[in-house]
Every structure is written in C-alpha cells, then in structure tokens.
Design an enzyme around this catalytic site. Structure first.
Site, PDB file in Angstrom:
ATOM      1  N   GLN A   1       0.841  -1.200   0.000  1.00  0.00           N
ATOM      2  CA  GLN A   1       0.000   0.000   0.000  1.00  0.00           C
ATOM      3  C   GLN A   1       0.874   1.248   0.000  1.00  0.00           C
ATOM      4  O   GLN A   1       1.707   1.436   0.884  1.00  0.00           O
ATOM      5  CB  GLN A   1      -0.914   0.006   1.236  1.00  0.00           C
TER       6      GLN A   1
ATOM      7  N   HIS B   1      -8.385   2.309  -0.390  1.00  0.00           N
ATOM      8  CA  HIS B   1      -8.824   2.402  -1.786  1.00  0.00           C
ATOM      9  C   HIS B   1      -8.966   1.012  -2.373  1.00  0.00           C
ATOM     10  O   HIS B   1      -8.168   0.124  -2.118  1.00  0.00           O
ATOM     11  CB  HIS B   1      -7.887   3.265  -2.634  1.00  0.00           C
TER      12      HIS B   1
HETATM   13  P1  5GP Z   1      -1.621   1.394  -3.663  1.00  0.00           P
HETATM   14  O1  5GP Z   1      -0.280   0.972  -4.128  1.00  0.00           O
HETATM   15  O2  5GP Z   1      -1.544   2.246  -2.417  1.00  0.00           O
HETATM   16  O3  5GP Z   1      -2.587   0.255  -3.526  1.00  0.00           O
HETATM   17  O4  5GP Z   1      -2.249   2.260  -4.814  1.00  0.00           O
HETATM   18  C1  5GP Z   1      -2.120   3.628  -4.920  1.00  0.00           C
HETATM   19  C2  5GP Z   1      -2.560   3.988  -6.306  1.00  0.00           C
HETATM   20  O5  5GP Z   1      -2.814   5.370  -6.342  1.00  0.00           O
HETATM   21  C3  5GP Z   1      -1.503   3.685  -7.365  1.00  0.00           C
HETATM   22  O6  5GP Z   1      -2.055   2.802  -8.322  1.00  0.00           O
HETATM   23  C4  5GP Z   1      -1.185   5.065  -7.943  1.00  0.00           C
HETATM   24  O7  5GP Z   1      -0.966   5.015  -9.330  1.00  0.00           O
HETATM   25  C5  5GP Z   1      -2.423   5.860  -7.599  1.00  0.00           C
HETATM   26  N1  5GP Z   1      -2.197   7.285  -7.445  1.00  0.00           N
HETATM   27  C6  5GP Z   1      -1.235   7.875  -6.703  1.00  0.00           C
HETATM   28  N2  5GP Z   1      -1.323   9.215  -6.783  1.00  0.00           N
HETATM   29  C7  5GP Z   1      -2.393   9.483  -7.571  1.00  0.00           C
HETATM   30  C8  5GP Z   1      -3.002  10.696  -8.029  1.00  0.00           C
HETATM   31  O8  5GP Z   1      -2.576  11.800  -7.721  1.00  0.00           O
HETATM   32  N3  5GP Z   1      -4.096  10.578  -8.830  1.00  0.00           N
HETATM   33  C9  5GP Z   1      -4.596   9.364  -9.178  1.00  0.00           C
HETATM   34  N4  5GP Z   1      -5.680   9.351  -9.973  1.00  0.00           N
HETATM   35  N5  5GP Z   1      -4.048   8.204  -8.771  1.00  0.00           N
HETATM   36  C10 5GP Z   1      -2.952   8.254  -7.986  1.00  0.00           C
END
Ligand code: 5GP
Length: 116
Positions: free
Chosen positions: A94, A100
């Site tokens: 994460q 999310h």
């Molecule tokens: P995690 O790795 O925490 O499960 O996923 C975070 C997700 O948020 C990643 O897929 C990354 O691309 C997305 N993300 C990070 N910053 C932003 C942003 O500013 N806008 C959008 N639309 N997605 C983001």
C-alpha cells in the site's frame, strides 16, 4: 492522520474527473493505469486501510464493492471479468495511506499486478 494525495482529492484541492461521487464515496481513474480499465474507489471518511477500519465501517466498505460492480457494468467489463484489489500496509504494497479499492480490467490479467 497525516495528509496524503487522496485526502487532497477528497477536499477537491487537486483537479480530478470523478467517475462516481456521492456523499460517502468517490471514484476516479488511476494516474498510472495497470490495465485499460484502472479505477480507484475510495471512502471520503479518512480510513487508512482494512487493518485500521472500525467494525462500523463495514457497510461503507461493502458499498465500495457495489460501486465497483456498477462501474464495471458501465464500462462493459462485467462479462469478461476484472480484478478487485485492496492493498493493506507495507507488506501489502500500500502506497497511499487512505483506503482504496482498485478495479482493474479490460484485458486478461495474470497473477502479478505490480510485483516487487
Ligand atoms: P496502492 O499501491 O496504495 O494500492 O495504490 C495507490 C494507487 O494510487 C496507485 O495505483 C497510484 O498510481 C495511484 N495514485 C497515486 N497518486 C495518484 C493521483 O494523484 N491521482 C490518481 N488518480 N491516482 C494516484
């Protein structure tokens, strides 16, 4: 709770097109899509992840899945299928410390989405 990009998006401090919004939940396209369809569904309530959610958040988290289902239908990927993914904490990969749900599809997916 420390500030992060999703809290800024919830506060409308960064411009973002929303696929879905109600008083509890937002959905928008991931900035670095891993597939033709890559949508993030987030609660407006500041919940860090599944490990820290309260029992009382269960209905809200369930609603995130219903919205993912509806978006998948709207984007015509229901029949072929898709992946729903929630990362939890450091070992879960994460990156953003705000709960999310990833909705990923539009292509045949393998086992590994963003391996280490
Ligand atoms: P995690 O790795 O925490 O499960 O996923 C975070 C997700 O948020 C990643 O897929 C990354 O691309 C997305 N993300 C990070 N910053 C932003 C942003 O500013 N806008 C959008 N639309 N997605 C983001």
């Amino acid at each position: 709770m420390e500030d992060n990009i999703f809290l800024k998006i919830i506060r409308k401090e960064v411009p973002k097109d929303f696929i879905y919004e109600d008083d509890e939940i937002l959905a928008f396209y991931d900035i670095h899509p891993l597939a033709p369809v890559h949508v993030l569904i987030i609660p407006k309530k500041p919940i860090i992840n599944i490990a820290t959610m309260e029992d009382e958040d269960a209905v809200l988290v369930g609603k995130m899945f219903l919205i993912a289902r509806n978006i998948a239908r709207d984007l015509n990927i229901s029949e072929k299928g898709y992946k729903l993914l929630i990362r939890v904490g450091r070992d879960g990969g994460q990156e953003v410390p705000h709960l999310h749900l990833h909705l990923i599809g539009g292509v045949r997916l393998g086992d590994n989405i963003r391996p280490e």
